[in-house]
Write an enzyme that holds these catalytic residues in place. Sequence first.
Site, mmCIF file in Angstrom:
data_model
loop_
_atom_site.group_PDB
_atom_site.id
_atom_site.type_symbol
_atom_site.label_atom_id
_atom_site.label_comp_id
_atom_site.label_asym_id
_atom_site.label_seq_id
_atom_site.Cartn_x
_atom_site.Cartn_y
_atom_site.Cartn_z
ATOM 1 N N GLU A 59 1.238 -1.142 -0.033
ATOM 2 C CA GLU A 59 -0.429 -0.311 -0.111
ATOM 3 C C GLU A 59 0.911 1.347 -0.202
ATOM 4 O O GLU A 59 0.514 2.337 -0.468
ATOM 5 C CB GLU A 59 -1.263 -0.130 1.041
ATOM 6 C CG GLU A 59 -2.072 -0.867 1.225
ATOM 7 C CD GLU A 59 -3.176 -1.358 -0.146
ATOM 8 O OE1 GLU A 59 -3.154 0.706 -0.625
ATOM 9 O OE2 GLU A 59 -3.259 -1.847 -0.499
ATOM 10 N N TYR A 142 -5.924 6.052 4.847
ATOM 11 C CA TYR A 142 -6.519 5.110 3.939
ATOM 12 C C TYR A 142 -5.781 3.921 4.497
ATOM 13 O O TYR A 142 -6.115 3.081 3.499
ATOM 14 C CB TYR A 142 -5.741 5.559 2.854
ATOM 15 C CG TYR A 142 -6.332 4.909 0.689
ATOM 16 C CD1 TYR A 142 -7.273 3.800 0.781
ATOM 17 C CD2 TYR A 142 -4.765 3.896 1.452
ATOM 18 C CE1 TYR A 142 -6.732 2.623 0.129
ATOM 19 C CE2 TYR A 142 -4.400 2.949 0.103
ATOM 20 C CZ TYR A 142 -5.660 2.255 -0.649
ATOM 21 O OH TYR A 142 -5.424 1.409 -1.206
ATOM 22 N N ASP A 160 -9.169 5.491 -0.656
ATOM 23 C CA ASP A 160 -8.183 6.529 -1.808
ATOM 24 C C ASP A 160 -8.405 7.740 -2.760
ATOM 25 O O ASP A 160 -10.148 8.008 -2.793
ATOM 26 C CB ASP A 160 -6.756 5.375 -2.407
ATOM 27 C CG ASP A 160 -7.669 4.893 -3.479
ATOM 28 O OD1 ASP A 160 -9.048 5.149 -3.827
ATOM 29 O OD2 ASP A 160 -7.162 4.432 -3.915
#
Length: 393
Positions: A59, A142, A160
């Site tokens: 991520e 996020y 996001d």
Amino acid sequence: MYRPSPYESLQTLYSTDRELSPKERLSSAYAPLLSWYRKNKRDLPWRGTTDAYRIWISEIMLQQTRVEAVKPYYFRFMEHFPTVEALADAPEEELLKCWEGLGYYSRARNLKKAAEIITEQYGGKLPASREALLSLPGIGSYTAGAIASIAYGIPAPAVDGNVLRVLSRVTGSREDILKQSVKRKMEELVLTVIREGEAGDFNQALIETGAVICVPNGEPLCGECPFYTVCAACAQGLTGEIPVKSPKKKRKIEEKTVLLLEYREKIAIRKRKDDGLLASLYEFINLPGKLSGKEATALAGEKAIIRKLPDAKHIFSHTEWHMNGYLILADELAEEDLDGLLARCGQDDTPVLFVNLEELKETYPIPNAFMAYKKYLEQQYGGDALEKHDISV
């Protein structure tokens, strides 16, 4: 050309006598969305795992970076730092070298800082709490939601840019998605419909829809979208107007001259300061402004050979570097002449290292901003290639 959607059995918004709320729109497409995702999701290296560490690394890498570009870096990173403890113990220079090419190096530094905290306070395992994750360096709402939902199944939103685009179009929102208040509102919307046990798939389904269907550039593939029958922007022909984004500030343009100073088959590099832009990374000698060929020749001196290199440009968030470059072959210079050349380049008080190509490739992290000139060296060094390549000033 119209193609029937497999989701047309859903109740359609505009055949009813009232308009659905944002929650009703999202809830109506919940099952089709999950069904679509489970059948069509891309095969990505970080999918199919609930390992919080691997999810976290992927991520962070995916921030500001395309999926295809991330893949080789992800594999390399996991090979170098397979555990949180390995990352916490990594020398910073080794970490930055492993990150070289991904850009936004503060991400790598924050990974190390967070890994040290996780090792000391959580026994090397990422905490199974969105709030605890949010307290770690480099982890925002996020990323915390993505880790919490995918790794631990916690019903937490992971909103996001992709998800903001999808939700804005589905709900017909004309609010500016760059505002934090709008992002928080969308997070609250997701939280009202997300279900226990399906949080990871639901969040990833929203992200995937934005990545491959409701795309950031170009026409969305509305006929293939699981939100087809409940999307306000699609029904009203507003996908070209939604989402709404406030205009970005114009970037500052900075002119630079990059000097590849070659001395006895080694190239001069220097380490940048420990703070500010590209902190602690290595760079080629460079000067502010755009030196002409005549100015560069005068700088190099009579005993050095100088060649013009291609121009290059690098874009940061708020700044653009417009660079021209010169190769300076200084083999014929005595050491005192080399010192004089370095002084003329403003390097008399700045430590300069002369490294060979292998060291440049394997040891010293060079930021993307200078990658065009690093690639030039990689292409030209080898046998007599450098000597044969002649670009006159």
